[in-house]
Design an enzyme around this catalytic site. Structure first.
Site, PDB file in Angstrom:
ATOM      1  N   ARG A  38      51.711 -27.664  34.269  1.00 57.80           N
ATOM      2  CA  ARG A  38      52.962 -28.056  35.184  1.00 57.80           C
ATOM      3  C   ARG A  38      52.911 -29.624  35.671  1.00 57.80           C
ATOM      4  O   ARG A  38      53.885 -30.172  35.943  1.00 57.80           O
ATOM      5  CB  ARG A  38      52.857 -27.307  36.669  1.00 57.80           C
ATOM      6  CG  ARG A  38      53.036 -25.720  36.392  1.00 57.80           C
ATOM      7  CD  ARG A  38      52.781 -24.776  37.795  1.00 57.80           C
ATOM      8  NE  ARG A  38      51.388 -24.854  37.883  1.00 57.80           N
ATOM      9  CZ  ARG A  38      50.503 -23.821  37.341  1.00 57.80           C
ATOM     10  NH1 ARG A  38      50.990 -22.939  36.621  1.00 57.80           N
ATOM     11  NH2 ARG A  38      49.236 -24.070  37.425  1.00 57.80           N
ATOM     12  N   GLU A  75      35.523 -21.362  40.854  1.00 55.58           N
ATOM     13  CA  GLU A  75      34.865 -20.451  41.575  1.00 55.58           C
ATOM     14  C   GLU A  75      33.951 -19.631  40.656  1.00 55.58           C
ATOM     15  O   GLU A  75      32.662 -19.315  41.162  1.00 55.58           O
ATOM     16  CB  GLU A  75      36.043 -19.803  42.238  1.00 55.58           C
ATOM     17  CG  GLU A  75      35.696 -18.804  43.410  1.00 55.58           C
ATOM     18  CD  GLU A  75      36.630 -17.758  43.915  1.00 55.58           C
ATOM     19  OE1 GLU A  75      37.733 -18.070  43.676  1.00 55.58           O
ATOM     20  OE2 GLU A  75      36.310 -17.208  44.784  1.00 55.58           O
TER      21      GLU A  75
END
Ligand code: 5GP
Length: 175
Positions: free
Chosen positions: A62, A99
């Protein structure tokens, strides 16, 4: 003079994407609206253009959309940052923690000149890991990060604290 469009209005949130518990900010709705996309690039240019950068560095995928348009608007170069195995010439890389697990990003080793002024642009700042990795690769090439721009900053995740202290940071939308 027409008042600027409220860009936040063009972003939609998709619950539980790409996995449960994540509220994904979908920017495709902004991209598909011509005046909103143009306004977004114009606002980024207004916030970042005065920094005197000669390159904008962006991560796939993006980031490329906004970065290429901004580079055209400012008349500066565009440097792609990519996942492993995508760039054809010699690269430098940074691996950073997610994470769960790690991610690695690459940049061509000769993409930037020493002392060159550079901005980083991405669609969204979350934990800051992606932008920090890009900044590290800019510093590895002895170039000078002069600012970072985002369409959206997720304030609650504190990503800005992971970037270089004092670096100009310009989100268009806080959420
Ligand atoms: P960070 O590394 O700051 O945690 O995550 C930012 C990166 O992940 C950006 O490259 C961005 O494209 C992507 N990202 C993470 N969450 C979202 C989201 O909700 N919406 C969009 N459009 N991109 C996201």
């Amino acid at each position: 003079m027409a008042s600027p469009l409220d860009l936040a209005h063009y972003i939609r949130s998709i619950p539980d994407f790409p996995k449960k518990g994540i509220n994904f900010r979908d920017i495709t709705t902004l991209l598909s609206d011509g005046p909103a996309f143009r306004e977004c690039i114009d606002q980024l240019a207004a916030k970042l253009g005065h920094l005197g950068a000669t390159k904008v560095v962006c991560a796939e995928a993006r980031g490329f959309i906004f970065g290429a348009a901004l580079a055209y608007k400012l008349g500066i170069g565009f440097v792609p940052v990519r996942k492993p195995g995508k760039l054809p010439a010699r690269t430098i890389s940074v691996t950073y923690a997610l994470e769960y697990g790690t991610d690695t990003l690459h940049m061509h080793a000769d993409a930037l000149a020493a002392g060159e002024r550079v901005i980083v642009l991405d669609d969204l700042l979350a934990t800051g890991g992606t932008c920090r990795a890009i900044l590290q690769m800019i510093l590895m090439q002895h170039a000078i990060p002069v600012g970072v721009g985002f369409l959206i900053e997720l304030d609650a995740l504190g990503g800005r604290a992971k970037l270089i202290e004092g670096l100009a940071c310009s989100p268009l939308i806080d959420s």
